[in-house]
Design an enzyme around this catalytic site. Structure first.
Site, PDB file in Angstrom:
ATOM      1  N   ASP A 162      17.019  -2.729 -14.662  1.00  0.00           N
ATOM      2  CA  ASP A 162      15.557  -2.608 -14.717  1.00  0.00           C
ATOM      3  C   ASP A 162      15.033  -2.963 -16.121  1.00  0.00           C
ATOM      4  O   ASP A 162      14.086  -3.745 -16.263  1.00  0.00           O
ATOM      5  CB  ASP A 162      15.172  -1.169 -14.338  1.00  0.00           C
ATOM      6  N   GLY A 218       4.610   0.470 -17.544  1.00  0.00           N
ATOM      7  CA  GLY A 218       3.564   1.223 -16.842  1.00  0.00           C
ATOM      8  C   GLY A 218       2.247   1.214 -17.601  1.00  0.00           C
ATOM      9  O   GLY A 218       1.642   0.158 -17.814  1.00  0.00           O
ATOM     10  N   LYS A 277      12.609  -6.234 -17.291  1.00  0.00           N
ATOM     11  CA  LYS A 277      11.385  -6.086 -18.098  1.00  0.00           C
ATOM     12  C   LYS A 277      11.502  -6.875 -19.402  1.00  0.00           C
ATOM     13  O   LYS A 277      10.525  -7.461 -19.877  1.00  0.00           O
ATOM     14  CB  LYS A 277      11.122  -4.607 -18.383  1.00  0.00           C
ATOM     15  N   GLY A 337      13.712  14.290  -8.880  1.00  0.00           N
ATOM     16  CA  GLY A 337      12.939  13.103  -8.480  1.00  0.00           C
ATOM     17  C   GLY A 337      12.650  12.169  -9.645  1.00  0.00           C
ATOM     18  O   GLY A 337      11.845  11.247  -9.522  1.00  0.00           O
ATOM     19  N   LYS A 389       7.942  -6.593 -10.548  1.00  0.00           N
ATOM     20  CA  LYS A 389       8.838  -7.140 -11.580  1.00  0.00           C
ATOM     21  C   LYS A 389       9.602  -8.375 -11.105  1.00  0.00           C
ATOM     22  O   LYS A 389      10.256  -9.035 -11.895  1.00  0.00           O
ATOM     23  CB  LYS A 389       9.827  -6.049 -12.032  1.00  0.00           C
ATOM     24  N   GLY A 409       4.857   5.997 -12.789  1.00  0.00           N
ATOM     25  CA  GLY A 409       3.943   6.986 -12.211  1.00  0.00           C
ATOM     26  C   GLY A 409       2.820   6.281 -11.483  1.00  0.00           C
ATOM     27  O   GLY A 409       2.406   5.186 -11.856  1.00  0.00           O
ATOM     28  N   PHE A 426       0.845  -1.206   0.000  1.00  0.00           N
ATOM     29  CA  PHE A 426       0.000   0.000   0.000  1.00  0.00           C
ATOM     30  C   PHE A 426       0.873   1.247   0.000  1.00  0.00           C
ATOM     31  O   PHE A 426       0.654   2.197   0.733  1.00  0.00           O
ATOM     32  CB  PHE A 426      -0.939  -0.032   1.218  1.00  0.00           C
ATOM     33  N   VAL A 447       5.634  -4.052 -17.046  1.00  0.00           N
ATOM     34  CA  VAL A 447       6.459  -3.553 -18.153  1.00  0.00           C
ATOM     35  C   VAL A 447       5.805  -2.328 -18.780  1.00  0.00           C
ATOM     36  O   VAL A 447       4.677  -2.401 -19.256  1.00  0.00           O
ATOM     37  CB  VAL A 447       6.647  -4.634 -19.247  1.00  0.00           C
ATOM     38  N   THR A 495       3.637  -4.897  -4.156  1.00  0.00           N
ATOM     39  CA  THR A 495       4.778  -4.657  -3.269  1.00  0.00           C
ATOM     40  C   THR A 495       5.985  -4.296  -4.142  1.00  0.00           C
ATOM     41  O   THR A 495       5.964  -4.467  -5.365  1.00  0.00           O
ATOM     42  CB  THR A 495       5.112  -5.885  -2.401  1.00  0.00           C
TER      43      THR A 495
HETATM   44  N1  HSE Z   1      12.602   3.128 -12.743  1.00  0.00           N
HETATM   45  C1  HSE Z   1      11.781   2.793 -13.865  1.00  0.00           C
HETATM   46  C2  HSE Z   1      12.087   3.714 -15.035  1.00  0.00           C
HETATM   47  C3  HSE Z   1      10.310   2.917 -13.567  1.00  0.00           C
HETATM   48  O1  HSE Z   1      12.851   4.668 -14.895  1.00  0.00           O
HETATM   49  O2  HSE Z   1      11.554   3.468 -16.110  1.00  0.00           O
HETATM   50  C4  HSE Z   1       9.667   1.730 -12.953  1.00  0.00           C
HETATM   51  O3  HSE Z   1       9.742   0.571 -13.746  1.00  0.00           O
END
Ligand code: HSE
Length: 325
Positions: free
Chosen positions: A208, A141, A212, A194, A113, A303, A9, A139, A86
């Site tokens: 990352d 968003g 994906k 950010g 992921k 996001g 959450f 993958v 999570t």
């Molecule tokens: N950190 C990832 C990115 C976002 O910059 O695309 C979440 O998968």
């Protein structure tokens, strides 16, 4: 009545809950009545009779009120679908919750992921238990790719995938391209804004994007593992490299590519007018098929509400034909 448990959450979990509150009427018209029966995260849990709006407010101010562990909620609550959002740790905790839910015959919708390390097993378990595992949010968003591959292109041969799967890297490369700035300066500014995390390793080293890519590869039937991904990040790219590329009509992007022979994440020259020369934090995927030619999709890869929208899309997919109304 569809019974939903939300596990995790934080930003995404709260985003899902907020959309469930805000869009309740539209959602119920499309999939039937639903109720969130339990929410759990590292701060605590909430279950029984509660208002979703109240749970969101309580969590925004601090901890969830019950001290029940997440594993207890997952094992004991009565739910039809678990929304598992999570944090990705590539360890077994999120996967253990998913396995418990699937073993109980509940379906799972996830943005985690970590499924990259167990996708074939989880899908087999789901099938065996007559449940479903849906993972559109893992993958890209809000960019619709998993169902596009699994459903719309199900009867195509997917010859290759080439994608921009990391928004942080794409943002850094776009600014290097447009402003001629060095990597370290753009990274620092992206952190201040950010966009990049304070520990940027997973993003800038292509980890990352590699995770994906493994999820996408398994989705199209390539039984790939993360260790098999050839991987190079963006940390060594210089403004000079951009200058040389641009003079020849190219730019540089971190491209994740999968085909039957190899899986690779690396900085590649991309024609300046290619759809993959996409700018900013956007994600994109170019799919080469046998009969449908090339398909290109792009969208916001991260996001709160973007990721939550992919979760809602899976919720719709799960219950649209269930006759629950
Ligand atoms: N950190 C990832 C990115 C976002 O910059 O695309 C979440 O998968």
């Amino acid at each position: 009545m569809i019974k939903i448990a939300i596990i995790g959450f934080g930003t995404v979990g709260q985003g899902v809950a907020e959309l469930l509150v805000r869009k309740r009427d539209e959602i119920e018209k499309k999939i039937g009545k639903f109720k969130v029966v339990a929410i759990s995260d590292l701060t605590g849990s909430i279950s029984g009779e509660f208002k979703l709006e109240d749970a969101i407010e309580i969590r925004k101010k601090g901890k969830l009120p019950e001290e029940r562990a997440t594993s207890e909620i997952v094992e004991q609550e009565d739910y039809d679908v678990m929304i598992e959002v999570t944090t990705t740790r590539l360890d077994e905790s999120g996967i253990a919750y998913m396995k418990t839910a699937l073993n109980r015959g509940a379906s799972v919708i996830t943005s985690n992921k970590s499924i990259a390390v167990a996708l074939p097993d989880l899908l087999k378990l789901a099938e065996k238990k007559n449940a479903r595992l849906l993972y559109e949010a893992t993958v890209g968003g809000a960019m619709p790719v998993i169902r596009l591959l699994n459903s719309y292109l199900a009867l195509c041969e997917i010859r290759s995938l080439n994608g921009i799967l990391n928004g942080t890297c794409n943002y850094i490369l776009t600014r290097m391209e447009e402003e001629g700035l060095p990597y370290s300066q753009v990274l620092r500014e992206a952190q201040e804004m950010g966009i990049a995390e304070s520990n940027p390793t997973a993003d800038v080293e292509g980890i990352d994007a590699g995770i994906k890519l493994v999820i996408l590869a398994n989705t199209i039937g390539i039984p790939a593992k993360f260790e098999e991904v050839e991987r190079e990040g963006i940390t060594k790219i210089t403004p000079h490299a951009f200058k040389v590329a641009m003079q020849k009509g190219f730019t540089i992007r971190l491209i994740a590519e999968a085909n039957r022979r190899k899986l690779r994440v690396s900085p590649r020259l991309v024609k300046i007018n290619s759809p993959l020369a996409i700018k900013g934090t956007l994600n994109a995927l170019l799919i080469h098929t046998d009969t449908a030619g090339e398909i290109f999709v792009a969208g916001r890869g991260a996001g709160k509400f973007e990721t939550a929208s992919a979760i809602l899309s899976d919720l719709y997919e799960l219950f649209r034909c269930s006759g629950n109304r």
